[in-house]
Design a protein around this motif. Structure first.
Motif, PDB file in Angstrom:
ATOM      1  N   TYR A 109      65.892  79.636 101.579  1.00 56.25           N
ATOM      2  CA  TYR A 109      65.386  79.717 102.945  1.00 56.25           C
ATOM      3  C   TYR A 109      66.166  78.743 103.811  1.00 56.25           C
ATOM      4  O   TYR A 109      66.362  77.578 103.429  1.00 56.25           O
ATOM      5  N   VAL A 110      66.610  79.193 104.974  1.00 54.89           N
ATOM      6  CA  VAL A 110      67.336  78.333 105.908  1.00 54.89           C
ATOM      7  C   VAL A 110      66.337  77.657 106.847  1.00 54.89           C
ATOM      8  O   VAL A 110      65.600  78.329 107.565  1.00 54.89           O
ATOM      9  N   VAL A 111      66.327  76.330 106.829  1.00 53.32           N
ATOM     10  CA  VAL A 111      65.428  75.548 107.669  1.00 53.32           C
ATOM     11  C   VAL A 111      66.030  75.358 109.063  1.00 53.32           C
ATOM     12  O   VAL A 111      65.343  75.516 110.075  1.00 53.32           O
ATOM     13  N   SER A 112      67.311  75.005 109.111  1.00 54.04           N
ATOM     14  CA  SER A 112      67.976  74.771 110.395  1.00 54.04           C
ATOM     15  C   SER A 112      69.480  74.960 110.238  1.00 54.04           C
ATOM     16  O   SER A 112      70.005  74.958 109.126  1.00 54.04           O
ATOM     17  N   ARG A 134      73.285  76.945 110.892  1.00 58.97           N
ATOM     18  CA  ARG A 134      73.804  78.289 110.595  1.00 58.97           C
ATOM     19  C   ARG A 134      74.894  78.194 109.536  1.00 58.97           C
ATOM     20  O   ARG A 134      75.679  77.241 109.541  1.00 58.97           O
ATOM     21  N   PRO A 162      68.261  80.033 110.794  1.00 59.27           N
ATOM     22  CA  PRO A 162      66.939  79.444 110.595  1.00 59.27           C
ATOM     23  C   PRO A 162      65.826  80.496 110.529  1.00 59.27           C
ATOM     24  O   PRO A 162      65.829  81.468 111.279  1.00 59.27           O
ATOM     25  N   GLY A 163      64.921  80.272 109.584  1.00 65.09           N
ATOM     26  CA  GLY A 163      63.779  81.153 109.425  1.00 65.09           C
ATOM     27  C   GLY A 163      64.029  82.328 108.509  1.00 65.09           C
ATOM     28  O   GLY A 163      63.124  83.113 108.255  1.00 65.09           O
ATOM     29  N   CYS A 199      73.422  72.438 108.613  1.00 61.94           N
ATOM     30  CA  CYS A 199      72.628  73.533 108.054  1.00 61.94           C
ATOM     31  C   CYS A 199      71.810  72.959 106.910  1.00 61.94           C
ATOM     32  O   CYS A 199      72.351  72.355 105.983  1.00 61.94           O
ATOM     33  N   ALA A 207      69.074  73.909 103.970  1.00 55.30           N
ATOM     34  CA  ALA A 207      68.569  75.060 103.229  1.00 55.30           C
ATOM     35  C   ALA A 207      67.804  74.601 101.990  1.00 55.30           C
ATOM     36  O   ALA A 207      68.163  73.600 101.367  1.00 55.30           O
TER      37      ALA A 207
END
Length: 119
Positions: A66-69, A71, A86-87, A106, A108
């Protein structure tokens, strides 16, 4: 055995820095397996900052996370590509390169691919 486990990645069991100070992997080991939080700094690229640690031509980890913040661009060996934002949940098979896009780190979380990552 406790019914609840709550841990902070700021007190990870292991921290693995990437080459040239371009980020790190914080790893927490649980009874159900390892969970990693990676912070990829702007300018990070797998083929430059992890390849020397991994010793393979491309990343051979299978990632589920999952990507928190931030790119990240991921390009498979066959040319398929995706932007991780994100998201978003992601699953990336072995055989890829990746790099941070933009000027924001980024961050993750990964439940599968970070156990042997950057070693």
């Amino acid at each position: 055995m406790t019914g609840i486990v709550s841990r902070s990645f700021d007190s990870a069991d292991e921290v693995r820095p990437f080459e040239d100070g371009k980020g790190r992997l914080d790893l927490i080991t649980t009874g159900s397996g390892a969970v990693g939080r990676a912070v990829f700094e702007p300018g990070w690229k797998w083929s430059q900052h992890v390849k020397p640690l991994a010793g393979t031509d491309t990343c051979m980890a299978h990632h589920v996370g999952y990507v928190v913040s931030g790119r990240m661009k991921v390009v498979m060996d066959d040319g398929e590509s995706a932007d991780l934002i994100p998201g978003h949940f992601y699953e990336v098979q072995p055989g890829h390169d990746a790099w941070v896009e933009g000027d924001e780190p980024c961050v993750a979380l990964d439940w599968v691919g970070f156990v042997d990552y950057a070693k």
